[in-house]
Design an enzyme around this catalytic site. Structure first.
Site, PDB file in Angstrom:
ATOM      1  N   ASP A   1      -0.611 -43.777 -26.394  1.00  0.00           N
ATOM      2  CA  ASP A   1       0.635 -43.112 -26.796  1.00  0.00           C
ATOM      3  C   ASP A   1       0.651 -42.881 -28.316  1.00  0.00           C
ATOM      4  O   ASP A   1       1.237 -43.649 -29.072  1.00  0.00           O
ATOM      5  CB  ASP A   1       1.817 -43.979 -26.346  1.00  0.00           C
TER       6      ASP A   1
ATOM      7  N   TRP B   1      -4.656  -0.761 -12.165  1.00  0.00           N
ATOM      8  CA  TRP B   1      -5.149  -0.214 -10.897  1.00  0.00           C
ATOM      9  C   TRP B   1      -6.619   0.215 -11.067  1.00  0.00           C
ATOM     10  O   TRP B   1      -6.992   0.787 -12.087  1.00  0.00           O
ATOM     11  CB  TRP B   1      -4.263   0.972 -10.476  1.00  0.00           C
TER      12      TRP B   1
ATOM     13  N   ASP C   1      -6.321   2.613   9.052  1.00  0.00           N
ATOM     14  CA  ASP C   1      -5.543   2.547   7.808  1.00  0.00           C
ATOM     15  C   ASP C   1      -4.327   3.473   7.888  1.00  0.00           C
ATOM     16  O   ASP C   1      -3.904   3.886   8.967  1.00  0.00           O
ATOM     17  CB  ASP C   1      -6.479   2.872   6.615  1.00  0.00           C
ATOM     18  N   ASP C   2      -3.806   3.809   6.758  1.00  0.00           N
ATOM     19  CA  ASP C   2      -2.561   4.570   6.609  1.00  0.00           C
ATOM     20  C   ASP C   2      -2.572   5.893   7.393  1.00  0.00           C
ATOM     21  O   ASP C   2      -3.612   6.531   7.528  1.00  0.00           O
ATOM     22  CB  ASP C   2      -2.408   4.864   5.107  1.00  0.00           C
TER      23      ASP C   2
ATOM     24  N   ASP D   1      -0.051  -3.674   3.058  1.00  0.00           N
ATOM     25  CA  ASP D   1      -0.145  -2.989   1.771  1.00  0.00           C
ATOM     26  C   ASP D   1       1.191  -3.003   1.033  1.00  0.00           C
ATOM     27  O   ASP D   1       2.258  -3.239   1.630  1.00  0.00           O
ATOM     28  CB  ASP D   1      -0.606  -1.535   2.034  1.00  0.00           C
TER      29      ASP D   1
ATOM     30  N   CYS E   1      -2.814  -6.586   0.382  1.00  0.00           N
ATOM     31  CA  CYS E   1      -3.304  -5.482  -0.436  1.00  0.00           C
ATOM     32  C   CYS E   1      -2.111  -4.961  -1.218  1.00  0.00           C
ATOM     33  O   CYS E   1      -0.994  -4.921  -0.709  1.00  0.00           O
ATOM     34  CB  CYS E   1      -3.861  -4.395   0.496  1.00  0.00           C
TER      35      CYS E   1
ATOM     36  N   ASP F   1      -8.935  -1.190  -5.168  1.00  0.00           N
ATOM     37  CA  ASP F   1      -9.199   0.133  -4.588  1.00  0.00           C
ATOM     38  C   ASP F   1     -10.480   0.710  -5.154  1.00  0.00           C
ATOM     39  O   ASP F   1     -10.942   1.754  -4.697  1.00  0.00           O
ATOM     40  CB  ASP F   1      -8.042   1.090  -4.912  1.00  0.00           C
TER      41      ASP F   1
HETATM   42  C1  DGJ Z   1      -3.683   1.643  -0.999  1.00  0.00           C
HETATM   43  C2  DGJ Z   1      -4.764   0.748  -0.496  1.00  0.00           C
HETATM   44  O1  DGJ Z   1      -5.225  -0.083  -1.517  1.00  0.00           O
HETATM   45  C3  DGJ Z   1      -5.851   1.594   0.134  1.00  0.00           C
HETATM   46  O2  DGJ Z   1      -6.923   0.801   0.521  1.00  0.00           O
HETATM   47  C4  DGJ Z   1      -5.263   2.325   1.297  1.00  0.00           C
HETATM   48  O3  DGJ Z   1      -4.891   1.418   2.297  1.00  0.00           O
HETATM   49  C5  DGJ Z   1      -4.079   3.137   0.847  1.00  0.00           C
HETATM   50  N1  DGJ Z   1      -3.132   2.370   0.117  1.00  0.00           N
HETATM   51  C6  DGJ Z   1      -3.394   3.764   2.022  1.00  0.00           C
HETATM   52  O4  DGJ Z   1      -2.264   4.408   1.673  1.00  0.00           O
END
Ligand code: DGJ
Length: 789
Positions: free
Chosen positions: A49, A204, A371-372, A482, A530, A552
């Site tokens: 201490d 990003w 995916d989307d 996502d 994600c 991405d």
């Molecule tokens: C962002 C993600 O990081 C991509 O891999 C993909 O899934 C798109 N969105 C789809 O909108």
């Protein structure tokens, strides 16, 4: 193990290799005596201490009874504002009389053999100790002497991981509401400032860039105001001695189990002490703590390494695998996936998807991820988020598609973005009040979308019902979750006036509640987090989703930096990494398909390119890659990961995974640019068993004939025109293997001398002893113990 010395009121939290020692000071404050390499437990640590035992000018004496005691120089566990500590505080509270001074002193403590889970927040899980004499958790209760409020400090030790966890809970025991203006999770005061700071910053498609800098007087502060933990600053800090390398020197690592706005700071005081604090961002934060209520801060995990940064990371990796992700995913072989995003974007139909799936099956892929773009009328980014019902693109919808995919023998995965709402959606028409925006102001959009109000329990119920239905009807094995926009226009139509200041945190609590419900209802679904890649790569999300889409950016060279940086805190099994098309959609760079694989292989492997359009050469290469990955999956996903040479400072990057018994390893070797007349390379591999003999061979991989241009005529009886029809035809079909390399060395030789790699191509000749690596070239070396004769 946690010890309590009752006479001296000392707490000793001990892991296999580290010790953290605290004590109750004469003033009642909880102070830190030591954090570092393991100390033998003693009945009395008062000799540690060290104080500034003199009357200081221009300072505030805490209390006339202790004329030499100023909080300004004490190493405090729970520093507050108002009693003479002028460093940044852990807590800042405002009481109903408008006073803002707080002071927490020791009340009592409890040693525990089981670590209590945190309410509403993710937390490290700890198995109960069998031995009642070996407590692994500790709760220390501090009391504000004037106001009716307590501070509960929770601790746990993870012996094997060499990690100590901490968090703080404020409990209002009075009859008046207390306004919390700042409540961070943990504070560590170190006695000196001879340290460097390492942190991960980015954006990003450029996440987890490693920054290292010397400390200097003042405050270094990183944070997120984006609503997610964010790629700008990961909730991670490391303090390292100036001589600390990957394999030697001292360092401390800190991580926060939280997925929202955070702040992490390092302050060097005028007395050259270093204060580290992590927690919820106090910017734009306030919380009304009503009587009989408590406020729980997220958990901080901290680790100490005497042997460099790799040990720090490995300790965190162990913690993630054993104590953070749900037990069913620990050691679970993560499937190889094909994802249609970069292959089709929004432009697909059942036929196209089925052709991808059939090709995937032939190549040996195990999971198909849709995916989307499969729901509502989503043909681009502008609509349908929130309407998770089938669209006309898929005949028979996702149920039929899933059935057909499964009948091929593949698993079926699906993409969702539940925390968002499109203005052009059915759900928005029914519930405009669910969107995050203020009625008087035009909302700023991100990717044409708004956030849905996760602080509203009705929204959580809606999402749970809708998603449960989807997961059940489509018999889903995997979900990509996502989140593609950051916060703006923060205002909730659901919350009261007083609650608005806590919106960002309430959003995260709502998200955690939904994830808890879904992962409990669907324990077999492998969730992947994600957020436009790694915008929410944190320990909080990993508690629910054992893997994250790292970035991405799938360009192999960019991924070297991103995966290298991410590995500071997160293990390979937490990182998803895909082989994508050439040129890269993010940087338009052309990298060999073998390098794209050699990078992605040190993570959860996937393919994200149109595999129905592969050349013969690419098909063959991918088939071999997948077979190799399957053979070494356990080692690649769960081996002990070592960084060897950094892409941030070198032309060649190297990393390695090692089996527990050190009988086998895989070394990833990557080169950014081919240099002319390069020098010899002999990387040292100190992590192997010094006494074992090893055989080292390169993974057999292919070279594209295109690399050689008209030089291929040197070895052909006929003349071929560079990039002419025959050249292209040959390049697409001909499988030109790289020269086999084979080295045989003992562990001590590899550690102290290094691996004497063959000379690289130097313009004059191409023999069997030459390595032609090239621009963005790479190898994976398989290192295997030679059995004793
Ligand atoms: C962002 C993600 O990081 C991509 O891999 C993909 O899934 C798109 N969105 C789809 O909108």
């Amino acid at each position: 193990m946690i010890y309590y010395n009752s006479k001296t009121q000392e707490f000793h939290l001990q892991t296999n290799d580290s010790s953290y020692i605290m004590k109750v000071a004469e003033s009642g404050h909880l102070i830190q005596l030591y954090y570092g390499a393991k100390l033998t437990h003693r009945e009395d640590f008062s000799s540690l201490d060290q104080r500034l035992n003199t009357k200081l000018g221009s300072t505030t004496i805490y209390n006339p009874s202790y004329e030499r005691l100023t909080l300004e120089t004490l190493k405090l566990e729970a520093p507050c504002y108002g009693k003479g500590d002028y460093r940044d505080p852990l807590l800042h509270l405002k009481y109903t009389d408008a006073s803002r001074t707080s002071d927490f002193v020791f009340k009592n403590a409890q040693l525990l053999c089981e670590k209590p889970a945190l309410i509403d927040l993710p937390s490290t899980n700890h198995h109960t100790t069998q031995d009642k004499d070996e407590p692994i958790a500790l709760r220390i209760i501090l009391q504000e002497p004037v106001k009716n409020i307590e501070l509960h400090l929770n601790y746990a030790v993870f012996e094997q991981a060499n990690v100590i966890s901490k968090n703080a809970i404020l409990v209002n025991t009075g009859s008046e509401t207390v306004q919390i203006q700042r409540a961070l999770s943990a504070c560590l005061d170190l006695s000196h400032n001879n340290l460097e700071l390492i942190h991960l910053h980015g954006k990003w498609i450029r996440e987890a860039q490693v920054a290292r800098q010397a400390l200097s007087p003042g405050i270094f502060h990183i944070d997120s105001k984006k609503g997610v933990s964010s790629a700008n600053h990961n909730p991670f800090l490391c303090l390292a001695s100036p001589d600390c390398s990957e394999s030697s020197g001292e360092c401390y690592g800190f991580g926060l189990l939280y997925s929202g706005n955070h702040q992490c700071s390092v302050e060097v005081s005028p007395y050259d002490q270093t204060r580290v604090m992590l927690g919820i961002n106090s910017f734009d934060f306030s919380w009304e703590l009503a009587p009989n209520n408590s406020f729980t801060t997220p958990e901080v995990v901290m680790t100490y390494s005497a042997n460099g940064l790799n040990t720090m990371s490995q300790q965190f990796h162990y913690l993630v695998q054993k104590h953070i992700i749900a037990p069913q995913w620990n050691n679970y072989p993560r499937p190889i996936q094909v994802n249609n995003w970069e292959a089709t974007y929004f432009d697909f139909n059942s036929k196209k998807l089925m052709s991808i799936a059939k090709q995937a099956k032939k190549l040996g892929i195990e999971l198909f991820v849709l995916d989307d773009g499969w729901f509502g009328h989503r043909d681009d980014e502008t609509s349908s988020l929130g309407d998770y019902f089938d669209n006309k693109k898929l005949r028979g919808g996702v149920n039929r598609l899933s059935k057909k995919i499964k009948s091929l023998g593949l698993q079926f995965g699906i993409w969702v973005e539940p925390e968002m709402i499109s203005i052009d959606s059915k759900v928005y028409k029914q519930h405009p009040e669910w969107a995050i925006k203020h009625a008087d102001r035009e909302a700023s959009l991100g990717r044409h979308q708004l956030l849905i109000d996760m602080s509203n329990p009705e929204v959580i119920d809606y999402l749970f019902t809708q998603l449960s239905h989807l997961f059940t009807r489509a018999n889903v094995d995997y979900v990509k979750w996502d989140h593609n926009r950051n916060f703006s226009d923060i205002y909730s139509s659901y919350l009261s006036h007083e609650e608005q200041g806590g919106f960002a945190h309430r959003y995260v609590l709502g998200l955690y509640r939904l994830l808890e419900k879904l992962t409990t209802a669907f324990p077999h679904i492998l969730f992947e987090s994600c957020s436009s890649g790694g915008n929410r790569f944190d320990l909080g999300m990993l508690s629910y989703m054992p893997q994250t889409w790292t970035s991405d950016n799938t360009d192999a060279l960019e991924r070297l930096n991103i995966q290298y940086g991410t590995s500071m805190l997160y293990p390979p099994s937490a990182m998803s990494a895909h082989v994508s098309a050439k040129p890269s959609h993010q940087v338009l760079r052309h990298t060999p398909i073998e390098t794209r694989f050699n990078v992605a292989a040190f993570g959860n492997l996937g393919y994200q390119l149109d595999i129905t359009q592969l050349t013969h050469y690419e098909r063959k290469a991918i088939t071999q890659q997948i077979a190799f990955y399957k053979k070494h999956r356990q080692l690649l996903q769960y081996g002990t990961f070592y960084r060897i040479q950094s892409p941030f400072t070198h032309n060649q990057t190297m990393w390695l995974v090692l089996s527990e018994d050190k009988s086998e390893a895989l070394l990833g070797y990557y080169q950014k640019i081919q240099q002319s007349n390069p020098s010899l390379e002999c990387p040292r591999l100190p992590m192997l068993d010094l006494r074992k003999e090893y055989l080292i061979q390169n993974r057999s991989q292919y070279l594209n004939l295109r690399n050689f241009g008209s030089l291929i005529n040197e070895s052909l009886p006929i003349r071929i025109k560079d990039r002419g029809i025959i050249h292209t035809l040959l390049a697409n079909r001909y499988m030109h293997c790289v020269a086999d390399e084979e080295y045989r060395l003992y562990g001590d030789q590899l550690a102290y001398n290094g691996l004497p790699l063959n000379t690289q191509f130097t313009a004059t000749e191409m023999t069997d002893n030459i390595r032609y690596i090239g621009d963005a070239g790479s190898r994976i070396y398989h290192i295997q113990q030679v059995p004793k004769a």
